[in-house]
Design a protein around this motif. Structure first.
Motif, short mmCIF file in Angstrom:
data_model
loop_
_atom_site.label_atom_id
_atom_site.label_comp_id
_atom_site.label_asym_id
_atom_site.label_seq_id
_atom_site.Cartn_x
_atom_site.Cartn_y
_atom_site.Cartn_z
N ALA A 18 59.88 37.00 -115.87
CA ALA A 18 61.33 36.85 -115.72
C ALA A 18 62.07 37.79 -116.67
CB ALA A 18 61.74 35.40 -115.98
N LYS A 19 61.58 37.90 -117.91
CA LYS A 19 62.22 38.78 -118.88
C LYS A 19 62.08 40.25 -118.47
CE LYS A 19 64.09 37.92 -122.08
NZ LYS A 19 65.54 37.86 -122.42
N LEU A 20 60.95 40.63 -117.90
CA LEU A 20 60.80 42.00 -117.42
C LEU A 20 61.91 42.36 -116.44
CD1 LEU A 20 56.94 42.28 -116.80
CD2 LEU A 20 58.26 43.53 -118.53
N ARG A 21 62.19 41.44 -115.52
CA ARG A 21 63.23 41.73 -114.53
C ARG A 21 64.63 41.73 -115.16
NH1 ARG A 21 60.40 44.58 -111.39
NH2 ARG A 21 59.42 43.63 -109.56
N THR A 22 64.92 40.76 -116.01
CA THR A 22 66.27 40.72 -116.59
C THR A 22 66.51 41.91 -117.52
OG1 THR A 22 65.56 39.27 -118.41
CG2 THR A 22 66.46 38.21 -116.45
N ASP A 69 62.41 36.75 -104.38
CA ASP A 69 63.72 37.35 -104.66
C ASP A 69 63.63 38.40 -105.76
OD1 ASP A 69 64.77 35.65 -102.77
OD2 ASP A 69 65.63 34.23 -104.22
N GLN A 70 62.75 38.17 -106.73
CA GLN A 70 62.62 39.09 -107.86
C GLN A 70 61.53 40.15 -107.65
OE1 GLN A 70 64.59 39.18 -110.69
NE2 GLN A 70 65.83 37.74 -109.53
N GLY A 71 60.93 40.14 -106.49
CA GLY A 71 59.89 41.13 -106.21
C GLY A 71 58.65 40.94 -107.06
N ILE A 72 58.30 39.68 -107.30
CA ILE A 72 57.11 39.35 -108.08
C ILE A 72 56.02 38.88 -107.13
CG2 ILE A 72 56.14 37.81 -109.84
CD1 ILE A 72 59.07 37.71 -111.01
N ASP A 73 54.91 39.57 -107.12
CA ASP A 73 53.78 39.19 -106.27
C ASP A 73 53.02 38.07 -106.97
OD1 ASP A 73 51.70 39.02 -104.48
OD2 ASP A 73 50.81 40.96 -104.99
#
Length: 403
Positions: A18-22, A69-73
């Motif tokens: 989550a932090k990687l995306r934010t 939604d966040q593109g996390i596989d």
């Protein structure tokens, strides 16, 4: 496109991706989890969930739609069986081989189990670590049943509290001289011993398990003090071990878990680690901090540094435990304390303040959120009011933050 792989889909793993995306990472992210469930909260498993006060969906840390939604596989029901740091690959139990540019290990920990030689493999002998454990335990918590809880740490005490609230006759054994001996002062042990005894839990300290017996399922327990007790089920809460097997397969350095530096980086410059599986340097010693707060903070630092930001991890430990109508909140680390100051609050609130000489290290607060927050802020600011000041009932505690 860069590919970041995170192995371990617990609190730390979720916090990291989550932090990687934010923080703006736009590359590919793969999160691998051994369980079939998406990342969920673990602390309620031995508390609200076991009591039936929280449904499974409320355990989930994010809705299932979050990952798409966040593109996390999100790869569930898979473990990682091998790590090749030279080739930068992780092999999954499915046979799939993932290539990575950066890897994070958030593999967590697993409960210690009783040896089969003393009956540890009998049915109805349960550990408390994941959702399957909690679901397996729930049917046993029926009024009139008898339970043996092995281990007087927070997990064992929480399980004993749930048992007592459900009308289960609970006996708790602790091999050490007192419950919570490894993690808390004598005053805190005394508080929780009295609390559990008031609810009918039989606490036996300085007593261990000799063996369990039964025909397929546990029926009796022989204790080291010679007692034989009839039991319907056994809860084992004798600590955890960090999951380091994958790290070891890749040749990473192990020291009280997967060894990391102040940037959450392992001995390989492309691999990070966070959470229960990882140790971090504190005052020259590699320690593991087994808490939700540490899992989140350490993982978020790892995320920053996977992106090359050079953020140092400074632990700010905090913990909690819910037992009956008592909420215990802990701030700091009590390692090396030699003095405990007891401060009584209003309406039965109580706090224990740990000092090494004149330096405040930690606070245990029982139903005392105000003094918990004051203690936490003092510790994080490096402030140490004199022990006599804390002991003085006339002290304006809030004013200490301005001193």
């Amino acid at each position: 496109m860069q590919h970041f792989v995170v192995v371990g889909a617990g609190q730390a793993g979720l916090s990291l991706v989550a932090k990687l995306r934010t923080e703006g990472f736009e590359g590919k992210i793969t999160l691998v989890g051994a369980e079939d469930e998406p990342p969920y909260q673990r602390p309620p498993l031995s508390k609200a969930y076991l009591l039936g006060e929280m449904v499974k969906d409320r355990l989930y840390l994010r809705p299932e739609s979050f990952y798409a939604d966040q593109g996390i596989d999100l790869k569930l029901g898979m473990t990682a069986s091998a790590l090749d740091c030279k080739a930068k690959t992780v092999t999954l139990s499915s046979g799939e081989v993932l290539e990575y540019d950066a890897l994070a290990l958030t593999t967590g920990s697993e409960p210690r189990r009783l040896p089969a030689a003393i009956g540890g493999d009998l049915g109805s002998v349960i550990t408390v670590r994941d959702l399957n454990d909690a679901d397996a335990m729930a049917p046993y918590f029926i009024e009139g049943k008898s339970a043996l809880v092995i281990g007087g740490g927070y997990i064992g005490l929480e399980a004993a509290a749930v048992a007592a609230k459900r009308g289960v006759k609970a006996t708790l054994v602790e091999m050490a001289d007192r419950i919570l001996q490894r993690v808390a002062c004598r005053e805190t042990s005394d508080y929780f011993r009295a609390l559990h005894t008031s609810y009918g839990v039989d606490i036996a300290e300085g007593v261990g398990l000799d063996r369990l017996d039964g025909d397929g399922h546990v029926q009796t327990a022989k204790l080291t003090d010679g007692r034989n007790i009839d039991v319907d089920f056994v809860i084992v809460g004798v600590g955890i071990e960090p999951r380091t097997k994958l790290a070891e397969s890749g040749g990473l350095e192990i020291e009280n878990g997967i060894k990391t530096d102040e940037f959450s980086r392992t001995s390989d410059p492309s691999v990070w680690a966070a959470g229960d599986c990882a140790s971090c340097p504190v005052n020259g010693t590699q320690i593991r901090i087994e808490s939700v707060g540490n899992a989140i903070d350490q993982a978020e630092v790892a995320a920053h540094n996977m992106m090359g930001k050079g953020v140092a991890y400074v632990p700010k430990p905090w913990f909690w435990s819910d037992q009956y109508d008592c909420k215990l909140q802990i701030a700091g680390l009590n390692i090396g304390y030699n003095t405990v100051v007891v401060r009584a609050g209003d309406d039965g609130a109580l706090s224990h303040w740990y000092y090494a000489g004149d330096t405040l290290l930690a606070v245990d607060a029982m139903n005392d959120p105000r003094n918990y927050m004051i203690g936490k802020r003092l510790i994080e600011a490096g402030k140490s009011p004199a022990p006599s000041t804390i002991a003085d009932p006339e002290t304006d505690m809030k004013a200490l933050l301005k001193a």
